[in-house]
Design an enzyme around this catalytic site. Sequence first.
Site, short mmCIF file in Angstrom:
data_model
loop_
_atom_site.label_atom_id
_atom_site.label_comp_id
_atom_site.label_asym_id
_atom_site.label_seq_id
_atom_site.Cartn_x
_atom_site.Cartn_y
_atom_site.Cartn_z
N ALA A 1 0.87 -1.18 0.00
CA ALA A 1 0.00 0.00 0.00
C ALA A 1 0.90 1.22 0.00
O ALA A 1 1.66 1.44 0.95
CB ALA A 1 -0.92 0.01 1.22
N ILE B 1 0.92 5.28 -0.24
CA ILE B 1 0.05 6.45 -0.10
C ILE B 1 0.81 7.69 -0.57
O ILE B 1 1.92 7.94 -0.14
CB ILE B 1 -0.42 6.61 1.36
CG1 ILE B 1 -1.18 5.35 1.79
CG2 ILE B 1 -1.30 7.86 1.51
CD1 ILE B 1 -1.56 5.31 3.26
N HIS C 1 8.25 10.86 -4.85
CA HIS C 1 8.63 9.52 -4.39
C HIS C 1 7.53 8.50 -4.68
O HIS C 1 7.82 7.37 -5.11
CB HIS C 1 8.94 9.58 -2.88
CG HIS C 1 9.33 8.27 -2.29
ND1 HIS C 1 10.57 7.71 -2.49
CD2 HIS C 1 8.65 7.42 -1.49
CE1 HIS C 1 10.64 6.57 -1.84
NE2 HIS C 1 9.48 6.37 -1.23
N PHE D 1 -0.54 -8.72 -8.78
CA PHE D 1 -0.32 -7.34 -8.34
C PHE D 1 -1.38 -6.96 -7.31
O PHE D 1 -2.53 -6.70 -7.66
CB PHE D 1 -0.38 -6.41 -9.55
CG PHE D 1 0.00 -4.99 -9.25
CD1 PHE D 1 1.34 -4.63 -9.20
CD2 PHE D 1 -0.96 -4.02 -9.04
CE1 PHE D 1 1.70 -3.31 -8.94
CE2 PHE D 1 -0.61 -2.71 -8.77
CZ PHE D 1 0.73 -2.35 -8.72
#
Length: 156
Positions: free
Chosen positions: A83, A85, A91, A116
């Site tokens: 995950a 964010i 980045h 994936f």
Amino acid sequence: MLDTQTLSALANARVAIVYTEWNDSIINAQLEGCERILAQFDAKVAGKYAVPGAFELPFGCRRIWERLRELDGAPEAIIAFGAVIRGGTPHFDYVCQAATEGILQLNLTLPIPTIFGVLTLDSEAQAWERLGGPHGHKGEEAALTALKMIAFNRHK
């Protein structure tokens, strides 16, 4: 879902899971949904392995395959969970692109599928929309995808 013919081809399916240490509450929800579906179809988890972040997922998946491929019970699919964010720097874009391209390369080079399961998010709230909210449960979907690809790979 899975049709009767596909279900019959899934006896003892084996899935390895590689997941990131970042955003652990989100990752734990992905893992719970994934394991729930695998158990529902009597599939086996051939191992769960943590890597530091999404950038390291492709390497981790390849190493797990190299380590387990000759063993009884070697995985027939690998699911990569992460995950990422979005923050205030580029980045996010670099990490997401590297994870996506790395998993693509694994799918083109390994004899088993790499699924994936990386959530690319603008906020943590979006994660929960994708883990039982209006966008389904991405951990469950990754498990179903792995099972469908195992059936595809077993079909002669």
